[in-house]
Design a protein around this motif. Structure first.
Motif, PDB file in Angstrom:
ATOM      1  N   SER A 183      26.199 -54.591 -24.111  1.00 41.05           N
ATOM      2  CA  SER A 183      26.137 -53.188 -23.612  1.00 41.05           C
ATOM      3  C   SER A 183      27.320 -53.026 -22.451  1.00 41.05           C
ATOM      4  CB  SER A 183      25.003 -52.450 -23.357  1.00 41.05           C
ATOM      5  OG  SER A 183      24.205 -52.287 -24.408  1.00 41.05           O
ATOM      6  N   GLU A 184      26.889 -54.170 -21.241  1.00 39.05           N
ATOM      7  CA  GLU A 184      27.633 -54.178 -20.270  1.00 39.05           C
ATOM      8  C   GLU A 184      29.170 -54.425 -20.634  1.00 39.05           C
ATOM      9  OE1 GLU A 184      24.181 -55.666 -17.354  1.00 39.05           O
ATOM     10  OE2 GLU A 184      25.935 -57.054 -17.628  1.00 39.05           O
ATOM     11  N   ALA A 185      29.410 -55.444 -21.401  1.00 33.97           N
ATOM     12  CA  ALA A 185      30.677 -55.528 -21.739  1.00 33.97           C
ATOM     13  C   ALA A 185      31.436 -54.564 -22.479  1.00 33.97           C
ATOM     14  CB  ALA A 185      30.607 -56.745 -23.113  1.00 33.97           C
ATOM     15  N   ASP A 186      30.644 -53.732 -23.598  1.00 29.07           N
ATOM     16  CA  ASP A 186      31.204 -52.633 -24.195  1.00 29.07           C
ATOM     17  C   ASP A 186      31.609 -51.829 -23.203  1.00 29.07           C
ATOM     18  OD1 ASP A 186      29.012 -52.658 -27.030  1.00 29.07           O
ATOM     19  OD2 ASP A 186      31.076 -53.918 -26.507  1.00 29.07           O
ATOM     20  N   LEU A 187      30.741 -51.527 -22.028  1.00 29.23           N
ATOM     21  CA  LEU A 187      30.838 -50.207 -20.963  1.00 29.23           C
ATOM     22  C   LEU A 187      32.293 -50.887 -20.425  1.00 29.23           C
ATOM     23  CD1 LEU A 187      30.184 -47.851 -19.366  1.00 29.23           C
ATOM     24  CD2 LEU A 187      28.701 -49.361 -18.035  1.00 29.23           C
ATOM     25  N   ARG A 188      32.270 -52.051 -20.199  1.00 26.74           N
ATOM     26  CA  ARG A 188      33.596 -52.585 -19.261  1.00 26.74           C
ATOM     27  C   ARG A 188      34.763 -52.243 -19.987  1.00 26.74           C
ATOM     28  NH1 ARG A 188      30.124 -56.867 -17.235  1.00 26.74           N
ATOM     29  NH2 ARG A 188      30.814 -58.272 -19.183  1.00 26.74           N
ATOM     30  N   VAL A 189      34.539 -52.648 -21.339  1.00 25.98           N
ATOM     31  CA  VAL A 189      35.776 -52.434 -22.126  1.00 25.98           C
ATOM     32  C   VAL A 189      36.263 -50.945 -22.231  1.00 25.98           C
ATOM     33  CG1 VAL A 189      36.339 -52.728 -24.852  1.00 25.98           C
ATOM     34  CG2 VAL A 189      35.269 -54.376 -23.531  1.00 25.98           C
ATOM     35  N   GLU A 190      34.989 -49.872 -22.530  1.00 28.10           N
ATOM     36  CA  GLU A 190      35.374 -48.512 -22.720  1.00 28.10           C
ATOM     37  C   GLU A 190      36.039 -48.165 -21.164  1.00 28.10           C
ATOM     38  OE1 GLU A 190      34.523 -48.424 -26.212  1.00 28.10           O
ATOM     39  OE2 GLU A 190      35.076 -46.384 -25.008  1.00 28.10           O
ATOM     40  N   MET A 191      35.397 -48.505 -20.201  1.00 32.17           N
ATOM     41  CA  MET A 191      36.043 -48.285 -18.831  1.00 32.17           C
ATOM     42  C   MET A 191      37.551 -48.755 -18.563  1.00 32.17           C
ATOM     43  SD  MET A 191      32.987 -48.931 -16.407  1.00 32.17           S
ATOM     44  CE  MET A 191      33.975 -48.722 -14.836  1.00 32.17           C
ATOM     45  N   GLN A 192      37.823 -49.836 -19.119  1.00 34.73           N
ATOM     46  CA  GLN A 192      38.964 -50.294 -19.251  1.00 34.73           C
ATOM     47  C   GLN A 192      40.123 -49.586 -19.987  1.00 34.73           C
ATOM     48  OE1 GLN A 192      38.340 -54.454 -20.095  1.00 34.73           O
ATOM     49  NE2 GLN A 192      37.700 -55.145 -18.158  1.00 34.73           N
ATOM     50  N   LYS A 193      39.652 -49.407 -21.294  1.00 36.36           N
ATOM     51  CA  LYS A 193      40.486 -48.257 -22.023  1.00 36.36           C
ATOM     52  C   LYS A 193      40.460 -47.059 -21.514  1.00 36.36           C
ATOM     53  CE  LYS A 193      38.986 -50.246 -26.705  1.00 36.36           C
ATOM     54  NZ  LYS A 193      38.251 -49.939 -27.950  1.00 36.36           N
ATOM     55  N   GLY A 194      39.422 -46.599 -20.922  1.00 41.54           N
ATOM     56  CA  GLY A 194      39.863 -45.229 -20.268  1.00 41.54           C
ATOM     57  C   GLY A 194      40.978 -45.309 -18.970  1.00 41.54           C
ATOM     58  N   LEU A 195      40.920 -46.383 -18.388  1.00 43.96           N
ATOM     59  CA  LEU A 195      41.695 -46.554 -17.494  1.00 43.96           C
ATOM     60  C   LEU A 195      43.219 -46.792 -18.003  1.00 43.96           C
ATOM     61  CD1 LEU A 195      42.007 -47.188 -14.372  1.00 43.96           C
ATOM     62  CD2 LEU A 195      41.830 -49.570 -14.777  1.00 43.96           C
ATOM     63  N   ILE A 196      43.275 -47.350 -19.169  1.00 43.84           N
ATOM     64  CA  ILE A 196      44.552 -47.628 -19.671  1.00 43.84           C
ATOM     65  C   ILE A 196      45.277 -46.213 -20.080  1.00 43.84           C
ATOM     66  CG2 ILE A 196      45.663 -48.771 -21.787  1.00 43.84           C
ATOM     67  CD1 ILE A 196      43.829 -50.943 -21.734  1.00 43.84           C
ATOM     68  N   GLN A 197      44.230 -45.584 -20.711  1.00 51.17           N
ATOM     69  CA  GLN A 197      44.763 -44.051 -21.135  1.00 51.17           C
ATOM     70  C   GLN A 197      45.174 -43.285 -20.061  1.00 51.17           C
ATOM     71  OE1 GLN A 197      41.344 -42.598 -23.566  1.00 51.17           O
ATOM     72  NE2 GLN A 197      41.840 -44.089 -25.140  1.00 51.17           N
ATOM     73  N   LYS A 198      44.399 -43.191 -18.856  1.00 49.76           N
ATOM     74  CA  LYS A 198      44.624 -42.632 -17.750  1.00 49.76           C
ATOM     75  C   LYS A 198      46.127 -43.016 -17.267  1.00 49.76           C
ATOM     76  CE  LYS A 198      43.015 -41.357 -13.219  1.00 49.76           C
ATOM     77  NZ  LYS A 198      41.835 -41.497 -12.181  1.00 49.76           N
ATOM     78  N   ARG A 199      46.289 -44.216 -16.927  1.00 58.26           N
ATOM     79  CA  ARG A 199      47.763 -44.796 -16.573  1.00 58.26           C
ATOM     80  C   ARG A 199      48.783 -44.436 -17.257  1.00 58.26           C
ATOM     81  NH1 ARG A 199      46.034 -50.817 -14.021  1.00 58.26           N
ATOM     82  NH2 ARG A 199      44.974 -50.030 -12.467  1.00 58.26           N
ATOM     83  N   LEU A 200      48.274 -44.641 -18.862  1.00 54.40           N
ATOM     84  CA  LEU A 200      49.385 -44.215 -19.658  1.00 54.40           C
ATOM     85  C   LEU A 200      49.900 -42.903 -19.540  1.00 54.40           C
ATOM     86  CD1 LEU A 200      48.343 -45.961 -23.084  1.00 54.40           C
ATOM     87  CD2 LEU A 200      50.272 -46.481 -21.615  1.00 54.40           C
ATOM     88  N   LYS A 201      48.890 -41.855 -19.320  1.00 56.55           N
ATOM     89  CA  LYS A 201      49.394 -40.492 -19.210  1.00 56.55           C
ATOM     90  C   LYS A 201      49.687 -40.300 -17.632  1.00 56.55           C
ATOM     91  CE  LYS A 201      45.096 -38.680 -21.785  1.00 56.55           C
ATOM     92  NZ  LYS A 201      43.903 -38.277 -21.623  1.00 56.55           N
ATOM     93  N   ASN A 202      49.410 -40.862 -16.615  1.00 62.00           N
ATOM     94  CA  ASN A 202      49.984 -40.649 -15.419  1.00 62.00           C
ATOM     95  C   ASN A 202      51.436 -41.256 -15.262  1.00 62.00           C
ATOM     96  OD1 ASN A 202      47.786 -39.522 -14.384  1.00 62.00           O
ATOM     97  ND2 ASN A 202      46.884 -41.163 -13.728  1.00 62.00           N
ATOM     98  N   TYR A 203      51.699 -42.451 -16.006  1.00 63.72           N
ATOM     99  CA  TYR A 203      53.086 -42.983 -15.833  1.00 63.72           C
ATOM    100  C   TYR A 203      53.967 -43.188 -17.018  1.00 63.72           C
ATOM    101  CZ  TYR A 203      50.715 -44.907 -11.739  1.00 63.72           C
ATOM    102  OH  TYR A 203      49.955 -45.031 -10.624  1.00 63.72           O
TER     103      TYR A 203
END
Length: 580
Positions: free
Chosen positions: A297-317
């Motif tokens: 679950s911790e690994a999945d959460l980190r992955v989800e957080m990382q995916k969200g960060l990726i999406q946010k950066r994609l939108k911002n940049y």
């Protein structure tokens, strides 16, 4: 601008949807439902999961609803929250996760202490300390367990709830027993017994009787240990209490030279030991699975957080140009490598769990085989010891007492009979006859203790030889109906059945006043049937002598039964049934 406005509209719709779902599902939004009703409902569900031993579901349910109680606009007290926390602690105790036990107990104690100091809160703090103590006790850390039990006692000092106080004292007694300190345990155990014996239906009575049995066993007071252990067996179905009672009784009967009873309780002890061991294995497996699930679950959460960060950066940049996109693509590739590595680790852990399962199954099989081998060795050794002792007694009777009687007889032969007066001659003849009877009796006892046929398990042949000898020596005619032929039985069955028949025949010869007797022996449906009857004066109003008591003891050791019948024609019969 249009794109930003679209995102804003979607966000508003999402919030409204979540609010609707909460209104439909959460009890706090229902009008007229009190906080205590919500807590009662949650506690009942948690308690049900606890008694189902579904520890993972209990932990998930408890954590989810504790989070709900913390975030709810309704104000729930620390006391109400601690009821749910204590159920979660119970699950972590059985999963041997002392870190989690401490986490929840420390948090609940701190919240209760800060919110109120009334009697109800003090009693709840005592309950939390009791759960913490049991966590250490379950992990066999009894000194630390007693320290937290002392803290629980401190918070119960002003309470009028005597039942809770004596349950806590039961735990203290148990820890002293585990620490091999019976003298410290005994005084408190007697107090607990005095309290609980007035509550015969309470589980605390069975627990304290089991503990008294263990205490008196440590003090070598076998009669008291047997008494309290037997009482506890009749009052509970708890595997832990039954396991300890059978262990105490096994050691009592082993020390008091009651091998059959010792073997019976040894079998029961291992039966419940295996049950407790299997439950411990299952709990350890659950704990391992939960730890792996938490890591996943911790690994999945980190992955989800990382995916969200990726999406946010994609939108911002997004408008930053192809150079920024290239950098993001490289960063995404790297994160996918990390995710792949995590998945490989999870797969390896899954394989490890499967290997552990196979190993545990094999250990259980090996343990079962070892126990069976140990049981067979003990049984064979005891049987061999009994045979050796019987041979020794028979040899001593024949060699020592027989030689002594022969010497006396030789000494009598040296007397000059002609020099004796008439009274002395009569006395001499009586003594000579008595010596001959005594010598014949010694030879008979020596043979009956260990007939050659019994050595080989030939019960039928041994009885035929016995009846022939009795018919040759007595005025009663004995008829043997042998329907078992030359069938070979287990040595303990052969030896005890022969001894029972011999004792009953001797009683018939001495007391029955009969002129005919009949012995019938047969087998059917894996049962051995023995019937002994005579046409004598009957047994109405008789009192049990040592002979009948010895017979009943032998039948009990063989787990059989005996029925005594007297009919109108004064015929007496003994009907004995022995399982093979």
């Amino acid at each position: 601008m249009k794109t930003s406005f679209g995102f804003f509209i979607q966000f508003i719709i999402l919030i409204l949807g979540q609010f609707e779902m909460g209104y439909a599902q959460n009890p706090e939004f229902r009008f007229g439902v009190s906080n205590q009703s919500i807590i009662d409902s949650l506690y009942k569900t948690a308690n049900y999961l606890r008694y189902q031993s579904d520890w993972i579901s209990l932990i998930e349910f408890g954590n989810k609803n504790l989070d709900y109680l913390e975030k709810s606009p309704k104000k729930f007290t620390a006391f109400q929250k601690s009821l749910i926390s204590d159920e979660i602690v119970y699950a972590y105790v059985f999963l041997s996760d002392l870190e989690k036990v401490h986490q929840f107990c420390d948090g609940a104690i701190s919240s209760l202490s800060n919110e109120n100091n009334n009697l109800a809160y003090q009693e709840q703090i005592a309950q939390i300390y009791l759960s913490l103590a049991r966590g250490y006790g379950y992990s066999e850390r009894f000194v630390e367990s007693n320290r937290y039990l002392d803290s629980a006692s401190h918070y119960l000092r002003n309470s009028s709830n005597n039942l809770k106080k004596y349950y806590l004292k039961n735990d203290i007694v148990s820890n002293f027993v585990e620490l091999n300190e019976p003298d410290k345990a005994l005084a408190m155990a007697k107090q607990c017994y005095s309290f609980f014996k007035n509550r015969p239906s309470d589980r605390g009575l069975a627990e304290i009787e089991m503990l008294l049995g263990r205490i008196y066993l440590l003090k070598k007071e076998m009669n008291l240990s047997e008494k309290y252990s037997k009482h506890a067996l009749q009052k509970t179905s708890n595997p832990r209490v039954l396991y300890n009672c059978h262990e105490s009784l096994y050691r009592v009967y082993q020390a008091t030279n009651s091998p059959d009873l010792a073997l019976y309780h040894l079998e029961k002890y291992h039966q419940y030991l295996d049950k407790i061991f299997n439950a411990k294995v299952a709990n350890d497996q659950l704990a391992l699975e939960k730890k792996i699930l938490e890591q996943k679950s911790e690994a999945d959460l980190r992955v989800e957080m990382q995916k969200g960060l990726i999406q946010k950066r994609l939108k911002n940049y997004f408008l930053a140009g192809s150079l920024l996109l290239s950098i993001l693509a490289i960063w995404l590739f790297r994160n996918r490598q990390i995710l792949h590595k995590k998945n490989q680790e999870i797969a390896a852990q899954k394989t490890l769990i499967e290997d552990l399962n196979l190993g545990l199954e094999q250990k259980v099989k090996d343990r079962t085989k070892e126990l069976q081998m140990a049981y067979d060795e003990i049984k064979n050794a005891m049987q061999k010891g009994q045979n050796i002792e019987r041979k020794r007694i028979a040899t001593d009777l024949h060699d020592n007492l027989g030689s002594l009687l022969s010497a006396v007889s030789i000494s009598l032969d040296t007397l000059d009979i002609e020099s004796l007066n008439e009274n002395e001659k009569q006395l001499y003849r009586k003594i000579t006859l008595m010596m001959e009877d005594a010598y014949a009796e010694v030879r008979s006892l020596s043979h009956n203790l260990q007939p050659a046929e019994i050595e080989n398990g030939f019960l039928g042949s041994a009885l035929e030889r016995l009846i022939d000898k009795l018919n040759a020596q007595s005025r009663i005619f004995l008829q043997l109906e042998n329907q078992i032929g030359d069938r070979v039985f287990a040595k303990n069955i052969t030896l005890n059945t022969y001894a029972i028949v011999l004792e009953l025949c001797n009683n018939m010869l001495k007391y029955s006043g009969a002129d005919e007797g009949k012995i019938k022996i047969k087998t059917a449906n894996e049962l051995l049937f023995v019937e002994i009857s005579d046409n004598g004066i009957g047994m109405l109003g008789y009192k049990k002598g040592q002979g009948i008591l010895n017979i009943e003891q032998r039948i009990q050791e063989l787990r059989g039964s005996m029925t005594i019948r007297n009919n109108a024609s004064q015929m007496t019969s003994f009907e004995i049934v022995i399982p093979l």
